[in-house]
Design an enzyme around this catalytic site. Sequence first.
Site, mmCIF file in Angstrom:
data_model
loop_
_atom_site.group_PDB
_atom_site.id
_atom_site.type_symbol
_atom_site.label_atom_id
_atom_site.label_comp_id
_atom_site.label_asym_id
_atom_site.label_seq_id
_atom_site.Cartn_x
_atom_site.Cartn_y
_atom_site.Cartn_z
ATOM 1 N N GLY A 148 8.386 4.966 -0.946
ATOM 2 C CA GLY A 148 7.095 4.948 -0.261
ATOM 3 C C GLY A 148 6.895 3.636 0.493
ATOM 4 O O GLY A 148 7.582 2.649 0.256
ATOM 5 N N CYS A 149 5.943 3.658 1.419
ATOM 6 C CA CYS A 149 5.750 2.495 2.296
ATOM 7 C C CYS A 149 5.158 1.299 1.546
ATOM 8 O O CYS A 149 5.656 0.169 1.670
ATOM 9 C CB CYS A 149 4.873 2.872 3.488
ATOM 10 N N TYR A 150 4.120 1.525 0.755
ATOM 11 C CA TYR A 150 3.560 0.422 -0.037
ATOM 12 C C TYR A 150 4.621 -0.128 -0.980
ATOM 13 O O TYR A 150 4.732 -1.335 -1.197
ATOM 14 C CB TYR A 150 2.390 0.920 -0.904
ATOM 15 N N VAL A 151 5.390 0.780 -1.553
ATOM 16 C CA VAL A 151 6.343 0.398 -2.592
ATOM 17 C C VAL A 151 7.476 -0.430 -2.000
ATOM 18 O O VAL A 151 7.846 -1.481 -2.527
ATOM 19 C CB VAL A 151 6.898 1.659 -3.292
ATOM 20 N N THR A 153 7.460 -2.286 0.576
ATOM 21 C CA THR A 153 6.984 -3.598 1.004
ATOM 22 C C THR A 153 6.753 -4.501 -0.201
ATOM 23 O O THR A 153 7.165 -5.670 -0.217
ATOM 24 C CB THR A 153 5.698 -3.422 1.838
#
Length: 343
Positions: A148-151, A153
């Site tokens: 995932g994108c949050y993850v 980063t």
Amino acid sequence: VAARIGIVGASGYGGAELLRLLAGHGGVEVAVVAAHAQAGAPVASLFPNLGGLDADRTFDDVDVDRLVDLDLVFLSTPHGPAVELGATLLEAGVPTIDLSAAFRLPADDFATWYGEPHPRPDLTPAVYGLTEYARDAVASADLVANPGCYVTTALLGLLPLADAIEPGTVVVDGKSGTSGAGRAVSDRLHATHVAGGVNAYGSPTHRHTREIETGLAAFAPDLGAVSFTPHLLPVARGLLTTSYATLRDGVGADDVQGALVDRYRDEPFVHVLAPGAFPTTKAVLGSNGCQLSAVVDPRTGRVTVVAVTDNLGKGAAGQALQNANLRLGLPETAGLTAIGVYP
Ligand SMILES: NC(=O)c1ccc[n+]([C@@H]2O[C@H](COP(=O)([O-])OP(=O)(O)OC[C@H]3O[C@@H](n4cnc5c(N)ncnc54)[C@H](OP(=O)(O)O)[C@@H]3O)[C@@H](O)[C@H]2O)c1
């Protein structure tokens, strides 16, 4: 002969970003651009930036018989259809990069955090494709779960420091542009609601919380439970995480900077800034880059790591292409060499 690849979910933001990146790749042929409700519609009717590529191209139906003849398939759909398609493609021996959450968590965690039993507990978790930490596994994987994108980063900032952090102390504050939620409109994503403000949501049960925890434990010592709060920014793209953690006794600012610089010195897409130089989402827009920096506060004994990606770049399609390049034996950076669009 160029590898023939397909995108399922090409009418979504992640799929369309794959199309944009693949237009500059040179080593693959995009044979299938499949959509669901948008099948038959012109690609350029949804994505004007793609109109110059192939003006007459329309979205294909999801036709499994065509997909199983390809060299690699990207799934960029909600996790429900991705479980089914991923299982079918795996059985057919077609390497698959899944951008959804379908195969990121062990089945019991999936059931807890997604509120439904996993339909194929035997297939999850797949190879977790945080590329910088999983190159060998990705290169031979038949099914890659793209993070995932949050993850992505948060993990890129925290993982090099995991040995220096006290377990149970990690707090992650995430901020995403609205494209992170996909193309569908809703009251919460309406321009009227989002423009001119910043909104927190989802804490403490946002699904990416568990993915951050399992991602840390997969590549570093288990740091225990994480507090995570995502926020929606009034921008189309961009993702910034600010992560806080208590450092173990004796760990100082030089150790933190040294660990980050050492880990990413040879990485083409992850760039460590000097302490005190905070990254901006604008620096990585449209790219597969991640920029990060860390500061240590001797008063609190805590480290603060700030990291940025483009949620559709390294947070989704960029990393998916990086993984596909590895799987296909192509140069890892193919199609990904553009740097961020600034200002
Ligand atoms: N957006 C991001 O920044 C981001 C970052 C990381 C991961 N992801 C993940 O990537 C996936 C795609 O995200 P997105 O933002 O691109 O979503 P999106 O814009 O909502 O697009 C979803 C896509 O899935 C297709 N689709 C929907 N139901 C389907 C079905 N039953 N069978 C086949 N295709 C179906 C849609 O087709 P139609 O529109 O034609 O119906 C559309 O092409 C999601 O799982 C998301 O969680 C997204």
